[in-house]
Design a protein around this motif. Structure first.
Motif, short mmCIF file in Angstrom:
data_model
loop_
_atom_site.label_atom_id
_atom_site.label_comp_id
_atom_site.label_asym_id
_atom_site.label_seq_id
_atom_site.Cartn_x
_atom_site.Cartn_y
_atom_site.Cartn_z
N ALA A 32 0.89 -1.30 -0.03
CA ALA A 32 -0.01 -0.05 0.03
C ALA A 32 0.81 1.32 0.06
O ALA A 32 0.52 2.52 -0.22
N PRO A 34 2.95 4.34 -1.20
CA PRO A 34 2.89 4.77 -2.44
C PRO A 34 4.22 4.84 -3.44
O PRO A 34 5.23 4.48 -2.81
N THR A 35 3.93 4.78 -4.70
CA THR A 35 5.03 4.68 -5.58
C THR A 35 5.36 6.13 -6.31
O THR A 35 3.99 6.32 -6.86
N ASN A 60 2.31 10.53 -8.26
CA ASN A 60 1.95 9.42 -7.21
C ASN A 60 1.33 8.27 -8.08
O ASN A 60 0.16 8.58 -8.38
N GLU A 61 1.78 7.32 -8.24
CA GLU A 61 1.20 6.13 -8.87
C GLU A 61 0.25 5.03 -8.16
O GLU A 61 0.09 4.16 -8.36
N SER A 62 -0.33 5.55 -6.79
CA SER A 62 -0.94 4.73 -6.09
C SER A 62 -2.30 5.58 -5.46
O SER A 62 -2.38 6.59 -5.72
N LYS A 63 -2.85 4.59 -4.61
CA LYS A 63 -4.17 5.04 -4.06
C LYS A 63 -4.18 5.88 -2.94
O LYS A 63 -4.95 6.21 -2.12
N THR A 64 -2.72 6.09 -2.30
CA THR A 64 -2.61 6.57 -1.09
C THR A 64 -1.70 7.87 -1.25
O THR A 64 -0.79 8.00 -1.90
N ASN A 100 -2.98 9.02 -6.96
CA ASN A 100 -3.09 8.92 -8.41
C ASN A 100 -3.12 10.46 -9.03
O ASN A 100 -3.78 10.68 -9.93
#
Length: 163
Positions: A32, A34-35, A60-64, A100
């Motif tokens: 979870a 972030p990337t 930010n390629e994540s949902k966090t 995102n």
């Protein structure tokens, strides 16, 4: 096996299963995280060794959601995160990197400031920085040193609307 041995064995197996499950949830916490991906990183050639700016887009390629909380480099021991509000530049402890989404560090807006440079990079040089985040792992970025007047936004296509 007597009843006592069976209970002890059952307790040991339960404990082992609990550790295995908690181990799995710890690794899913890592998933979870972030990337971050960085593009367009550059530094205009500094005029002198007193200060320089750095600009880039952090995606930010994540949902966090996350925050940029610090920057380090061998070029300076004093790197600061700045934002511009009401045409005034000010140091801030962090900048948001939405889930995102992206954080744009651009001329006239939020950026990284190098104070007290150890040397003065020239056009064509590369300066390495490490971006630090509240949740994501640190990211090493190479800044391309560009001409002082370089502005990627000026060369980007416009949508025809004045901003």
């Amino acid at each position: 096996m007597n009843a006592r041995t069976t209970r002890t064995l059952a307790a040991a197996l339960s404990l082992t299963a609990a550790f295995a499950i908690s181990g799995c949830s710890a690794s899913s916490d890592d998933a979870a995280k972030p990337t971050m991906k960085v593009s367009g990183a550059f530094m205009p050639q500094p005029v002198n060794d007193k200060m320089a700016g750095a600009f880039m887009v952090i995606e930010n390629e994540s949902k966090t959601a996350d925050k940029l909380t610090g920057v380090t480099s061998t070029l300076s021991d004093d790197l600061q995160i700045h934002e511009t509000k009401d045409q005034k530049m000010q140091q801030v402890p962090s900048l948001d990197v939405p889930a995102n989404g992206e954080l744009k560090l651009a001329r006239g807006g939020s950026h990284v400031m190098f104070m007290g440079l150890k040397s003065t990079p020239k056009v064509g040089d590369k300066v390495t920085v490490e971006l630090r985040f509240e949740k994501a792992d640190p990211v090493k970025v190479e800044l391309d040193v560009k001409e002082r007047t370089y502005n990627p936004q000026a060369s980007a296509p416009t949508d025809g609307n004045a901003h």
